[in-house]
Design a protein around this motif. Structure first.
Motif, PDB file in Angstrom:
ATOM      1  N   LEU A  72       0.814  -1.210   0.000  1.00  0.00           N
ATOM      2  CA  LEU A  72       0.000   0.000   0.000  1.00  0.00           C
ATOM      3  C   LEU A  72       0.853   1.269   0.000  1.00  0.00           C
ATOM      4  CD1 LEU A  72      -2.721  -1.089   2.596  1.00  0.00           C
ATOM      5  CD2 LEU A  72      -2.940  -1.000   0.102  1.00  0.00           C
ATOM      6  N   ALA A  73       2.155   1.105  -0.183  1.00  0.00           N
ATOM      7  CA  ALA A  73       3.063   2.253  -0.130  1.00  0.00           C
ATOM      8  C   ALA A  73       2.683   3.319  -1.148  1.00  0.00           C
ATOM      9  CB  ALA A  73       4.504   1.797  -0.349  1.00  0.00           C
ATOM     10  N   ASP A  74       2.316   2.899  -2.354  1.00  0.00           N
ATOM     11  CA  ASP A  74       1.961   3.875  -3.383  1.00  0.00           C
ATOM     12  C   ASP A  74       0.680   4.621  -3.018  1.00  0.00           C
ATOM     13  OD1 ASP A  74       4.171   3.174  -4.845  1.00  0.00           O
ATOM     14  OD2 ASP A  74       3.077   1.893  -6.260  1.00  0.00           O
ATOM     15  N   ALA A  75      -0.269   3.918  -2.425  1.00  0.00           N
ATOM     16  CA  ALA A  75      -1.525   4.554  -2.027  1.00  0.00           C
ATOM     17  C   ALA A  75      -1.289   5.559  -0.908  1.00  0.00           C
ATOM     18  CB  ALA A  75      -2.543   3.499  -1.600  1.00  0.00           C
ATOM     19  N   GLN A 107       5.685   7.051   4.972  1.00  0.00           N
ATOM     20  CA  GLN A 107       5.787   5.628   4.616  1.00  0.00           C
ATOM     21  C   GLN A 107       6.674   4.878   5.601  1.00  0.00           C
ATOM     22  OE1 GLN A 107       7.272   6.257   0.619  1.00  0.00           O
ATOM     23  NE2 GLN A 107       5.372   5.512  -0.295  1.00  0.00           N
ATOM     24  N   HIS A 139       8.270  15.323  -1.286  1.00  0.00           N
ATOM     25  CA  HIS A 139       8.917  14.009  -1.317  1.00  0.00           C
ATOM     26  C   HIS A 139       9.304  13.564   0.090  1.00  0.00           C
ATOM     27  CE1 HIS A 139      11.621  10.749  -2.469  1.00  0.00           C
ATOM     28  NE2 HIS A 139      12.579  11.341  -1.765  1.00  0.00           N
ATOM     29  N   VAL A 173       6.268  12.426   2.068  1.00  0.00           N
ATOM     30  CA  VAL A 173       5.812  11.104   1.619  1.00  0.00           C
ATOM     31  C   VAL A 173       6.691  10.002   2.201  1.00  0.00           C
ATOM     32  CG1 VAL A 173       5.663   9.593  -0.397  1.00  0.00           C
ATOM     33  CG2 VAL A 173       4.685  11.897  -0.493  1.00  0.00           C
ATOM     34  N   THR A 186      -1.066  14.427  -2.042  1.00  0.00           N
ATOM     35  CA  THR A 186      -2.249  15.217  -2.353  1.00  0.00           C
ATOM     36  C   THR A 186      -2.607  16.157  -1.206  1.00  0.00           C
ATOM     37  OG1 THR A 186      -3.119  13.453  -3.760  1.00  0.00           O
ATOM     38  CG2 THR A 186      -4.687  15.103  -2.974  1.00  0.00           C
ATOM     39  N   ALA A 194       1.549   7.126  -0.404  1.00  0.00           N
ATOM     40  CA  ALA A 194       2.269   8.228  -1.042  1.00  0.00           C
ATOM     41  C   ALA A 194       1.311   9.182  -1.739  1.00  0.00           C
ATOM     42  CB  ALA A 194       3.289   7.677  -2.032  1.00  0.00           C
ATOM     43  N   GLU A 195       0.348   8.652  -2.437  1.00  0.00           N
ATOM     44  CA  GLU A 195      -0.609   9.498  -3.142  1.00  0.00           C
ATOM     45  C   GLU A 195      -1.440  10.326  -2.168  1.00  0.00           C
ATOM     46  OE1 GLU A 195      -4.289   9.175  -6.389  1.00  0.00           O
ATOM     47  OE2 GLU A 195      -3.262   7.361  -5.698  1.00  0.00           O
TER      48      GLU A 195
END
Length: 297
Positions: free
Chosen positions: A247-250, A281, A274, A277, A257, A252-253
């Motif tokens: 779920l790291a990408d979720a 994480q 960056h 994020v 945002t 990050a998003e």
């Protein structure tokens, strides 16, 4: 650099303080620790006609931890709160964040509530107040009110305190039993203002394979106009701890945002985003992988 001329007041009690604020409020500044105020005065970014020193006012230097919250008086120094065992037990996030505040010399004099009242989005303690669903107790000659963190910070360096009001207490809420908390930030040098930082609270429900993630919330330093809370529960809530990496990408998003950093000579807006994020994480992964008894510094 020297401040513009002002009239100095040293009230002996709270009633005198409130009377002075009622009389001079729009033209007055309150001095507690002074670690934020004095540089502003010296640079003449603020030019009050009256300076009200509350350091002689009794009853404002107490820390009380009860079943629901930690109450921190207006004259409680960062160093005192940092070493307060009952406060640390009741709300570990206080210690976790306070050790990042500036340097020991500043923590010895600066006040936690003063940092909150200063309302600097680069400050650690406003973010902690937001994440703990905290509030600030305000007094004036006309009465008293409590303002929740979500309403207290109205803009960068701007709070909801009226001209005739004194912030007498910060109230940090306690998390449910089993909540794991952590704080981290990145600065050019330790003790400098953070380029970005994050405070995080997450619950983990026991079960096979390390259990599942319950609720997760984050607040940020130096990357939002005012400290607020990002609810990550819709992103990670119910996920197995073993599957969290997926779920790291979720995550990050959601963070990218939510934050809205501003670039300056120290870091670009993209770099600050960056950092926010990556910090979120990594801290989330660390917290869910810890045992309930482990403290995340």
């Amino acid at each position: 650099m020297k401040p513009a001329p002002f009239t100095y007041h040293a009230p002996a009690d709270l009633d005198q303080t409130l009377a002075l604020l009622a009389e001079h409020g729009p033209e007055a500044k309150v001095l507690a620790g002074g670690q934020s105020l004095v540089p502003v005065l010296n640079m003449r970014l603020a030019n009050p006609a009256h300076l009200i020193d509350i350091n002689h006012v009794p009853g404002l230097d107490t820390v009380v931890a009860n079943d629901d919250a930690v109450h921190v008086g207006a004259l409680v120094r960062h160093a005192h709160l940092l070493s307060h065992s009952a406060a640390r037990t009741a709300q570990p996030l206080l210690r976790q964040a306070l050790q990042w505040v500036a340097h020991p010399v500043i923590r010895n004099r600066g006040t936690t509530l003063g940092s909150i009242v200063h309302a600097d989005p680069s400050g650690e303690m406003p973010a902690v107040l937001a994440l703990t669903d905290g509030r600030v107790r305000l007094r004036s000659a006309g009465g008293e009110r409590e303002v929740p963190a979500a309403e207290f910070f109205v803009g960068p360096m701007e709070s909801a305190i009226a001209d005739d009001e004194l912030a007498v207490e910060a109230i940090f809420g306690r998390f449910p039993a089993g909540t794991r908390t952590g704080f981290t930030e990145t600065a050019r040098r330790h003790g400098d203002y953070a380029l970005a930082g994050v405070a995080l609270a997450v619950s983990v429900q026991d079960g096979p394979g390390g259990g599942t993630v319950g609720q997760a919330q984050a607040s940020f330093v130096s990357v939002t106009d005012v400290p607020d809370v990002l609810d990550l529960t819709p992103v990670v809530g119910g996920a197995a701890v073993a599957d969290l990496a997926g779920l790291a990408d979720a995550v990050a998003e959601a963070v990218a945002t939510h934050v809205d950093p501003v670039g300056d000579i120290h870091a670009s807006a993209d770099y600050r985003r960056h950092l926010a994020v990556v910090q979120t994480q990594r801290l989330l992964s660390t917290l869910v992988g810890a045992t309930a008894e482990e403290e995340i510094a």
